[in-house]
Design a protein around this motif. Structure first.
Motif, PDB file in Angstrom:
ATOM      1  N   VAL A 104       0.843  -1.211   0.000  1.00  0.00           N
ATOM      2  CA  VAL A 104       0.000   0.000   0.000  1.00  0.00           C
ATOM      3  C   VAL A 104       0.872   1.253   0.000  1.00  0.00           C
ATOM      4  O   VAL A 104       0.601   2.230  -0.710  1.00  0.00           O
ATOM      5  N   THR A 105       1.937   1.224   0.802  1.00  0.00           N
ATOM      6  CA  THR A 105       2.846   2.368   0.862  1.00  0.00           C
ATOM      7  C   THR A 105       3.533   2.601  -0.472  1.00  0.00           C
ATOM      8  O   THR A 105       3.671   3.749  -0.922  1.00  0.00           O
ATOM      9  N   LEU A 106       3.950   1.517  -1.130  1.00  0.00           N
ATOM     10  CA  LEU A 106       4.609   1.642  -2.423  1.00  0.00           C
ATOM     11  C   LEU A 106       3.671   2.260  -3.459  1.00  0.00           C
ATOM     12  O   LEU A 106       4.094   3.104  -4.265  1.00  0.00           O
ATOM     13  N   VAL A 107       2.414   1.869  -3.428  1.00  0.00           N
ATOM     14  CA  VAL A 107       1.425   2.465  -4.341  1.00  0.00           C
ATOM     15  C   VAL A 107       1.292   3.970  -4.065  1.00  0.00           C
ATOM     16  O   VAL A 107       1.205   4.788  -4.985  1.00  0.00           O
ATOM     17  N   GLY A 108       1.282   4.334  -2.780  1.00  0.00           N
ATOM     18  CA  GLY A 108       1.210   5.747  -2.430  1.00  0.00           C
ATOM     19  C   GLY A 108       2.400   6.535  -2.955  1.00  0.00           C
ATOM     20  O   GLY A 108       2.242   7.629  -3.504  1.00  0.00           O
ATOM     21  N   TYR A 109       3.616   5.973  -2.803  1.00  0.00           N
ATOM     22  CA  TYR A 109       4.803   6.640  -3.333  1.00  0.00           C
ATOM     23  C   TYR A 109       4.715   6.774  -4.857  1.00  0.00           C
ATOM     24  O   TYR A 109       5.137   7.780  -5.433  1.00  0.00           O
ATOM     25  N   HIS A 110       4.177   5.753  -5.500  1.00  0.00           N
ATOM     26  CA  HIS A 110       4.072   5.767  -6.958  1.00  0.00           C
ATOM     27  C   HIS A 110       3.172   6.907  -7.427  1.00  0.00           C
ATOM     28  O   HIS A 110       3.539   7.678  -8.328  1.00  0.00           O
ATOM     29  N   PHE A 111       2.007   7.033  -6.832  1.00  0.00           N
ATOM     30  CA  PHE A 111       1.062   8.058  -7.279  1.00  0.00           C
ATOM     31  C   PHE A 111       1.461   9.453  -6.814  1.00  0.00           C
ATOM     32  O   PHE A 111       1.045  10.444  -7.422  1.00  0.00           O
ATOM     33  N   ALA A 170       4.531  10.579  -6.946  1.00  0.00           N
ATOM     34  CA  ALA A 170       5.630  11.032  -7.794  1.00  0.00           C
ATOM     35  C   ALA A 170       5.120  11.959  -8.889  1.00  0.00           C
ATOM     36  O   ALA A 170       4.176  11.632  -9.613  1.00  0.00           O
ATOM     37  N   ASP A 171       5.744  13.122  -9.008  1.00  0.00           N
ATOM     38  CA  ASP A 171       5.350  14.129  -9.993  1.00  0.00           C
ATOM     39  C   ASP A 171       6.105  13.891 -11.295  1.00  0.00           C
ATOM     40  O   ASP A 171       6.937  14.690 -11.720  1.00  0.00           O
ATOM     41  N   VAL A 172       5.791  12.754 -11.924  1.00  0.00           N
ATOM     42  CA  VAL A 172       6.430  12.366 -13.183  1.00  0.00           C
ATOM     43  C   VAL A 172       5.334  11.925 -14.142  1.00  0.00           C
ATOM     44  O   VAL A 172       4.408  11.209 -13.749  1.00  0.00           O
ATOM     45  N   LYS A 173       5.422  12.371 -15.393  1.00  0.00           N
ATOM     46  CA  LYS A 173       4.358  12.116 -16.358  1.00  0.00           C
ATOM     47  C   LYS A 173       4.362  10.679 -16.867  1.00  0.00           C
ATOM     48  O   LYS A 173       3.330  10.015 -16.900  1.00  0.00           O
ATOM     49  N   SER A 174       5.524  10.183 -17.303  1.00  0.00           N
ATOM     50  CA  SER A 174       5.580   8.856 -17.909  1.00  0.00           C
ATOM     51  C   SER A 174       5.359   7.770 -16.866  1.00  0.00           C
ATOM     52  O   SER A 174       5.751   7.916 -15.702  1.00  0.00           O
ATOM     53  N   GLY A 175       4.733   6.663 -17.296  1.00  0.00           N
ATOM     54  CA  GLY A 175       4.458   5.582 -16.366  1.00  0.00           C
ATOM     55  C   GLY A 175       5.712   4.956 -15.798  1.00  0.00           C
ATOM     56  O   GLY A 175       5.811   4.713 -14.591  1.00  0.00           O
ATOM     57  N   LEU A 176       6.712   4.703 -16.672  1.00  0.00           N
ATOM     58  CA  LEU A 176       7.954   4.103 -16.213  1.00  0.00           C
ATOM     59  C   LEU A 176       8.711   5.056 -15.299  1.00  0.00           C
ATOM     60  O   LEU A 176       9.270   4.646 -14.270  1.00  0.00           O
ATOM     61  N   GLY A 177       8.748   6.336 -15.675  1.00  0.00           N
ATOM     62  CA  GLY A 177       9.435   7.319 -14.842  1.00  0.00           C
ATOM     63  C   GLY A 177       8.782   7.471 -13.490  1.00  0.00           C
ATOM     64  O   GLY A 177       9.461   7.583 -12.466  1.00  0.00           O
ATOM     65  N   ARG A 178       7.458   7.464 -13.467  1.00  0.00           N
ATOM     66  CA  ARG A 178       6.751   7.576 -12.188  1.00  0.00           C
ATOM     67  C   ARG A 178       7.021   6.359 -11.314  1.00  0.00           C
ATOM     68  O   ARG A 178       7.240   6.492 -10.107  1.00  0.00           O
ATOM     69  N   PHE A 179       7.006   5.181 -11.930  1.00  0.00           N
ATOM     70  CA  PHE A 179       7.297   3.971 -11.155  1.00  0.00           C
ATOM     71  C   PHE A 179       8.704   4.029 -10.580  1.00  0.00           C
ATOM     72  O   PHE A 179       8.926   3.681  -9.421  1.00  0.00           O
ATOM     73  N   ALA A 180       9.668   4.467 -11.400  1.00  0.00           N
ATOM     74  CA  ALA A 180      11.053   4.535 -10.941  1.00  0.00           C
ATOM     75  C   ALA A 180      11.198   5.528  -9.793  1.00  0.00           C
ATOM     76  O   ALA A 180      11.853   5.246  -8.781  1.00  0.00           O
ATOM     77  N   ALA A 181      10.586   6.711  -9.931  1.00  0.00           N
ATOM     78  CA  ALA A 181      10.683   7.717  -8.872  1.00  0.00           C
ATOM     79  C   ALA A 181      10.041   7.218  -7.587  1.00  0.00           C
ATOM     80  O   ALA A 181      10.600   7.371  -6.487  1.00  0.00           O
ATOM     81  N   GLY A 182       8.856   6.591  -7.718  1.00  0.00           N
ATOM     82  CA  GLY A 182       8.188   6.071  -6.531  1.00  0.00           C
ATOM     83  C   GLY A 182       8.972   4.942  -5.882  1.00  0.00           C
ATOM     84  O   GLY A 182       9.067   4.859  -4.652  1.00  0.00           O
ATOM     85  N   ALA A 183       9.562   4.068  -6.716  1.00  0.00           N
ATOM     86  CA  ALA A 183      10.316   2.934  -6.180  1.00  0.00           C
ATOM     87  C   ALA A 183      11.581   3.402  -5.463  1.00  0.00           C
ATOM     88  O   ALA A 183      11.921   2.891  -4.382  1.00  0.00           O
ATOM     89  N   VAL A 184      12.291   4.362  -6.050  1.00  0.00           N
ATOM     90  CA  VAL A 184      13.509   4.874  -5.411  1.00  0.00           C
ATOM     91  C   VAL A 184      13.172   5.566  -4.094  1.00  0.00           C
ATOM     92  O   VAL A 184      13.859   5.384  -3.079  1.00  0.00           O
ATOM     93  N   HIS A 185      12.110   6.363  -4.109  1.00  0.00           N
ATOM     94  CA  HIS A 185      11.680   7.043  -2.878  1.00  0.00           C
ATOM     95  C   HIS A 185      11.320   6.028  -1.798  1.00  0.00           C
ATOM     96  O   HIS A 185      11.735   6.138  -0.640  1.00  0.00           O
ATOM     97  N   ALA A 186      10.549   4.999  -2.190  1.00  0.00           N
ATOM     98  CA  ALA A 186      10.144   3.976  -1.234  1.00  0.00           C
ATOM     99  C   ALA A 186      11.348   3.204  -0.710  1.00  0.00           C
ATOM    100  O   ALA A 186      11.437   2.917   0.501  1.00  0.00           O
TER     101      ALA A 186
END
Length: 618
Positions: A445-452, A454-470
């Motif tokens: 649940v926390t990882l999903v929160g980090y993903h959404f 993330a202020d990144v437009k592309s899906g892959l970029g948003r996933f990467a930003a959320g994953a690194v933050h998490a």
């Protein structure tokens, strides 16, 4: 300043935004007001006519994004209330009209918030200036107009209408008497809608636009401005457009149409209008004013200036991420014919250069970058945010402790200490995480929160930003939990058999949970810092966390007798503290953000506007 990361504020704002987003268009009051103030039966409202005023120069003030912190709002209100301001020996009198460009109150609109955050500081500033300069309260106040921003819309414009749209025009054949506007500090309101058209001297007009929450322009508003362009404005009029958001600044260059289409249609509306014979009216858009971003930036496209000036009192926004915008749009620039065989048109908005050759931004990009480092103290400046995270981390540690007791027959502290090294303790920590499904579920649940988030437009970029933050947050919290649990293992009860041992364990879990929350909040601030400095993302989140009250400002404008318009951007770098019921009025040191910008007069109107069509009495 508003604590945007306070738990209560987060909950309140989230609820208001959700309600207004879901029900905003269903409860849109603009069409009801349009029906109550029909266009056709009445001529141009004389209260909106300023063409004969200011023989020696007409002065107009523009301010946006007020009503946040008392100190910043009060300081700008003092400058607006002053009889005049002098820079380099040039006196700039107070505007005969004050235009408020949206978001008059933060965080959400209500009668109480308007009273506390807008009316109170403005009225106190007006009284203080009158007392300090020995001049009595004016009988004839300057006029005040306002357009709503998204924060004004969060209550469906209920409070906005009561404050700014109190005036009513008596229309023959209808029920109801005329009603004057409301006095606000040293100004008086005149508008009857959330949008309006003002006739200014020198062939200038000002349109104030209400774009609701998502840039939505209702049809009655479109008809209102088309009527104004066709029947009220003389041919060849020069237009100042006041809008709620800088769409040209926010546009996604890779996919511009969704966020730019409404504005691009609106900016072409006046110039595209024709008279009854089908001849072009020839109106020229020369200047666009807006707030929403709480800084000063001036863009240019051709001979048009696009000015963002949202320094009325809200927290500062950064400027280092502001760049030129170049993209193709569905609609061409104002004054350019739409090409059916090639529907895409190039748009180029360039950050203007000041007279000294520096970018026309305030604060300077270098200053903005330095201010970004305040996010290293995110947990301190937003100390209530860790309190919000503490219960979640305490719950997570409780699950780990339960899994440790099942696996190691001892509490979490002893289990992690028995592993030997800190690295071995980290391995055991994650063994306890995956020992039951509940902890991985919480992590998911926390990882999903980090993903959404993330202020990144592309899906892959948003996933990467959320994953690194998490991952960064998880690593920091893991080390913190392991270190503190090992350090307190000697007092960690092996078995919870008494009330004392239970309280002892709860205290340890809560303490480590709070420490983990502080570390997580710090990582959150570092994430905002890195994303803004390296990628230009999360500008709003990174600077709302800082809540900087400095670098405020507004625009003062003059229309000369020859029809030329001059802009004077006025900045206030340092906002003094002025707490207490009796303002101390510390000295203010305003300055010109950049040299005055002169917009030359266009060709004079070639003929008067045609008379409006006859009205069917039926």
């Amino acid at each position: 300043m508003t604590g945007w990361y306070d738990p209560a504020q987060l909950a309140q704002t989230g609820i208001r935004v959700a309600i207004s987003t879901v029900f905003g268009q269903f409860a849109d009051k603009r069409e009801a007001l349009a029906a109550a103030n029909a266009i056709a039966p009445q001529p141009f409202d004389e209260s909106f006519d300023y063409k004969g005023k200011g023989a020696d120069g007409f002065w107009l003030d523009f301010v946006a994004d007020t009503g946040d912190g008392w100190n910043s709002t009060y300081a700008i209100a003092r400058l607006l209330s002053a009889k005049s301001l002098t820079f380099d020996g040039v006196e700039l009198p107070r505007g005969q009209v004050l235009m408020m460009g949206g978001d008059q109150v933060y965080p959400t609109a209500s009668r109480a918030e308007y009273e506390d955050r807008l009316l109170a500081p403005f009225e106190a500033a007006q009284q203080a200036e009158a007392k300090a300069n020995g001049w009595p309260e004016e009988k004839a106040r300057p006029d005040l107009y306002a357009i709503p921003g998204n924060h004004d819309w969060y209550d469906g414009l209920n409070a906005f209408f009561g404050l700014f749209c109190r005036r009513r025009i008596a229309i023959p054949g209808t029920i109801g008497q005329a009603r004057p506007g409301r006095a606000i500090a040293g100004w008086e309101t005149h508008q009857t809608r959330s949008y309006f058209a003002l006739q200014l001297p020198g062939g200038w007009w000002l349109w104030g636009i209400d774009s609701q929450l998502e840039g939505y322009i209702d049809q009655p508003q479109i008809e209102y401005f088309r009527h104004a362009a066709r029947y009220w404005m003389p041919k060849g009029s020069k237009l100042i457009l006041c809008v709620g958001t800088p769409s040209w600044q926010y546009v996604d260059e890779a996919d511009p149409d969704p966020g730019f289409a409404s504005f691009s249609y609106l900016e072409r509306l006046a110039g595209a209008e024709r008279d009854d014979k089908g001849d072009p009216m020839g109106h020229q858009l020369r200047l666009v004013l807006t707030g929403d971003s709480h800084h000063y930036v001036r863009f240019v496209e051709g001979d048009r200036h696009y000015v963002t000036c949202g320094g009325g009192g809200a927290f500062l926004h950064p400027t280092q991420q502001v760049t030129d915008k170049n993209f193709t749009s569905e609609f061409p620039p104002p004054g350019v014919q739409h090409r059916r065989n090639n529907p895409r048109s190039q748009r180029s908005f360039e950050v203007a250069q000041s007279a000294d050759g520096t970018p026309a931004v305030y604060p300077a990009a270098a200053t903005s970058r330095l201010l970004t480092f305040w996010n290293l103290l995110f947990a301190v400046k937003n100390w209530k945010f860790p309190l919000l995270l503490t219960p979640a981390y305490a719950l997570f540690i409780s699950i780990l402790d339960f899994n440790a007791r099942l696996d190691q027959k001892v509490g979490l502290g002893d289990a992690l200490l028995r592993g030997g090294s800190l690295w071995r303790a980290v391995e055991l920590y994650w063994q306890f995480v995956i020992a039951s499904p509940l902890a991985p579920l919480l992590l998911g649940v926390t990882l999903v929160g980090y993903h959404f988030f993330a202020d990144v437009k592309s899906g892959l970029g948003r996933f990467a930003a959320g994953a690194v933050h998490a991952a960064a947050s998880a690593a920091a919290v893991t080390v913190t939990t392991c270190a503190l649990a090992r350090a307190t293992s000697s007092i960690w009860p092996e078995k919870v058999t008494t009330l004392i041992s239970f309280a002892q364990q709860i205290g340890l879990i809560a303490g480590i949970g709070f420490a983990s929350a502080v570390v997580s909040a710090t990582v959150f601030g570092i994430y905002l810092l890195v994303m803004l400095l390296l990628f230009g993302r999360h500008a709003n989140e990174a600077f709302s966390s800082i809540g900087h009250r400095g670098y405020k400002g507004f625009l003062r404008m003059r229309i000369d007798a020859d029809g030329a318009l001059t802009l004077y951007p006025i900045g206030l770098t340092n906002v003094p503290r002025d707490r207490g019921e009796t303002p101390r009025n510390p000295p203010l040191s305003p300055h010109l953000i950049e040299a005055p910008i002169r917009i030359a007069a266009a060709a004079p109107a070639v003929s008067p506007a045609p008379a409006p069509p006859p009205v069917d009495s039926a």
